[in-house]
Design an enzyme around this catalytic site. Structure first.
Site, PDB file in Angstrom:
ATOM      1  N   LEU A 139       0.815  -1.219   0.000  1.00 15.47           N
ATOM      2  CA  LEU A 139       0.000   0.000   0.000  1.00 15.47           C
ATOM      3  C   LEU A 139       0.844   1.263   0.000  1.00 15.47           C
ATOM      4  O   LEU A 139       0.310   2.366  -0.174  1.00 15.47           O
ATOM      5  CB  LEU A 139      -0.912   0.010   1.239  1.00 15.47           C
ATOM      6  CG  LEU A 139      -1.698  -1.272   1.547  1.00 15.47           C
ATOM      7  CD1 LEU A 139      -2.511  -1.088   2.818  1.00 15.47           C
ATOM      8  CD2 LEU A 139      -2.579  -1.664   0.379  1.00 15.47           C
ATOM      9  N   TYR A 146       1.950  11.000 -11.306  1.00 13.53           N
ATOM     10  CA  TYR A 146       1.476  10.018 -10.327  1.00 13.53           C
ATOM     11  C   TYR A 146       0.925   8.783 -11.030  1.00 13.53           C
ATOM     12  O   TYR A 146       1.271   7.638 -10.683  1.00 13.53           O
ATOM     13  CB  TYR A 146       0.398  10.645  -9.444  1.00 13.53           C
ATOM     14  CG  TYR A 146      -0.289   9.656  -8.528  1.00 13.53           C
ATOM     15  CD1 TYR A 146       0.401   9.067  -7.474  1.00 13.53           C
ATOM     16  CD2 TYR A 146      -1.628   9.307  -8.717  1.00 13.53           C
ATOM     17  CE1 TYR A 146      -0.220   8.151  -6.626  1.00 13.53           C
ATOM     18  CE2 TYR A 146      -2.260   8.406  -7.878  1.00 13.53           C
ATOM     19  CZ  TYR A 146      -1.554   7.825  -6.834  1.00 13.53           C
ATOM     20  OH  TYR A 146      -2.170   6.921  -6.005  1.00 13.53           O
ATOM     21  N   LYS A 152       2.302   4.799 -10.937  1.00 13.87           N
ATOM     22  CA  LYS A 152       1.485   3.665 -10.533  1.00 13.87           C
ATOM     23  C   LYS A 152       1.441   2.606 -11.636  1.00 13.87           C
ATOM     24  O   LYS A 152       1.495   1.399 -11.367  1.00 13.87           O
ATOM     25  CB  LYS A 152       0.070   4.128 -10.176  1.00 13.87           C
ATOM     26  CG  LYS A 152      -0.048   4.771  -8.803  1.00 13.87           C
ATOM     27  CD  LYS A 152       0.198   3.746  -7.708  1.00 13.87           C
ATOM     28  CE  LYS A 152      -0.135   4.270  -6.328  1.00 13.87           C
ATOM     29  NZ  LYS A 152       0.101   3.255  -5.276  1.00 13.87           N
ATOM     30  N   GLY A 159     -48.570  11.724  39.644  1.00 17.19           N
ATOM     31  CA  GLY A 159     -49.996  11.930  39.443  1.00 17.19           C
ATOM     32  C   GLY A 159     -50.374  12.502  38.085  1.00 17.19           C
ATOM     33  O   GLY A 159     -51.565  12.589  37.763  1.00 17.19           O
ATOM     34  N   VAL A 160     -49.422  12.891  37.280  1.00 15.37           N
ATOM     35  CA  VAL A 160     -49.713  13.495  35.970  1.00 15.37           C
ATOM     36  C   VAL A 160     -50.253  12.436  35.013  1.00 15.37           C
ATOM     37  O   VAL A 160     -49.756  11.308  34.963  1.00 15.37           O
ATOM     38  CB  VAL A 160     -48.452  14.168  35.400  1.00 15.37           C
ATOM     39  CG1 VAL A 160     -48.620  14.466  33.901  1.00 15.37           C
ATOM     40  CG2 VAL A 160     -48.141  15.442  36.163  1.00 15.37           C
TER      41      VAL A 160
END
Length: 380
Positions: free
Chosen positions: A54, A104, A108, A283-284
């Site tokens: 790589l 480049y 390659k 209580g809601v």
């Protein structure tokens, strides 16, 4: 034991590959990094079964570096292997630019030719991957990836530069690349070719990429998660999040408070509805309404509650007693008026899901008391 050598181990693809290789049973990984002495690589090559090559440069200080590193290192590897009669499999990360005439791309292509000759002379397996732009976590911004650069700048509230919004991009996701690389560990070549490709790639433009990333950034304001069944969107979102600074991983949510408690929306989705959470004092009672089309799920996560439902054309009550000691979900079908009452001595917390986003112009929420003997029905 399978001995694997990775050159360019500290790079974007290398780091992702090594993280994956460490999860593979029976694989021993040797890493060759930028700046390591070539003698170390030669030492690794003596007992290597598979080489992931790589290492390379794509933004050197001068163009001569392309040939010296991209072709030169490949030649050094092959020369050593042939001199010592070694024939490990080599997986090489090339570039689609190898089909062009840039310095480049030419370097390659030259490295590919070296490996082709190695294959023909020794019979060793060679897998050449001409990769398009690769994106994902750990990719360096301001280097060779427009995705990495845009993710970094946008996540840091910086302006991005777009010179050609219509420029077309072909991109592959890092995990798809790594999956294919891992397949090469012990896989014999099924075809008479040295060239391999990633199964799926994504096509977009620079302008579309920027627009998509700004939409993803805005999730913290809109709370709307995009359609993550679309792989391009899912992969781009996970990539974007990887560029957040560690002190920017959390964000505040708007909380709506009243005498009953609070309500906070968490996540919204055009495909999957929305999730919200409420707190209620002792209580809601919340609810006392029904929906024609919308459906919901209730999950009590703190306290104790009574969830009561009634089909709007019936007097029959359905009661569910839920506590945080027995986690469960209660489905709320359409056409059932429903309520939830906090019967604990402390605050109640409930997680809700609705199958559609709340639309104030068409809320599909009709007031109707669950208790059938209550007559003050309200419509709206």
């Amino acid at each position: 034991m399978l001995n694997v050598t990775v050159t360019g181990a500290g790079g974007f693809i290398g780091k992702n590959l090594i993280a994956r290789l460490h999860r593979e049973k029976g694989v021993f990984v040797k890493q060759f990094h930028h700046g390591d002495d070539l003698s170390l690589l030669h030492e690794y090559l003596n007992d290597t079964d598979v080489i992931y090559h790589l290492a390379g440069v794509n933004r050197p200080q001068n163009s001569e570096e392309f040939a010296r590193v991209n072709r030169g290192l490949t030649e050094s590897i092959v020369t050593y292997l042939k001199e010592h009669q070694k024939t490990p499999k080599i997986i090489f990360s090339s570039s689609i630019q190898a089909a062009g005439d840039t310095p480049y791309g030419l370097s390659k292509k030259a490295a590919e030719d070296v490996l082709k000759t190695y294959h023909m002379e020794t019979g060793a397996d060679v897998c050449l991957y001409r990769l398009p732009g690769v994106f994902g976590k750990w990719c360096k911004p301001h280097y060779n990836s427009v995705v990495a650069t845009f993710c970094h700048e946008i996540s840091h509230d910086k302006d991005i530069e777009i010179h050609d919004a219509d420029k077309e991009l072909e991109l592959v996701y890092i995990d798809d690349v790594i999956d294919r690389f891992i397949d090469c560990l012990d896989q014999k070549k099924p075809e008479k070719t040295l060239y391999y490709s990633i199964h799926s790639s994504f096509h977009t433009t620079v302008g579309e990429l920027a627009h998509k990333l700004y939409e993803l950034k805005n999730i913290r304001e809109s709370l709307i998660i995009p359609d993550l069944s679309d792989k391009w969107t899912k992969y781009l979102y996970t990539t974007y999040l990887s560029y957040l600074e560690t002190d920017n991983l959390s964000y505040a949510l708007p909380v709506h408070r009243d005498a009953r408690g609070s309500l906070t929306e968490l996540i919204k989705s055009h495909q999957a509805g929305q999730v919200f959470i409420s707190t209620s004092r002792k209580g809601v009672i919340r609810g006392n309404h029904y929906h024609h089309t919308k459906v919901e799920k209730f999950c009590l996560i703190k306290g104790e509650a009574i969830i009561t439902l009634r089909k709007i054309d019936s007097d029959k009550l359905i009661t569910c007693h839920v506590t945080d000691q027995n986690m469960e979900i209660v489905d709320i079908p359409p056409g059932y008026t429903h309520s939830i009452e906090n019967v604990s001595d402390d605050e109640m917390i409930v997680l809700f899901w609705a199958n559609e986003l709340f639309d104030p112009e068409n809320p599909d929420t009709i007031s109707l008391h669950v208790q059938p003997n209550t007559t003050d029905e309200k419509k709206g």
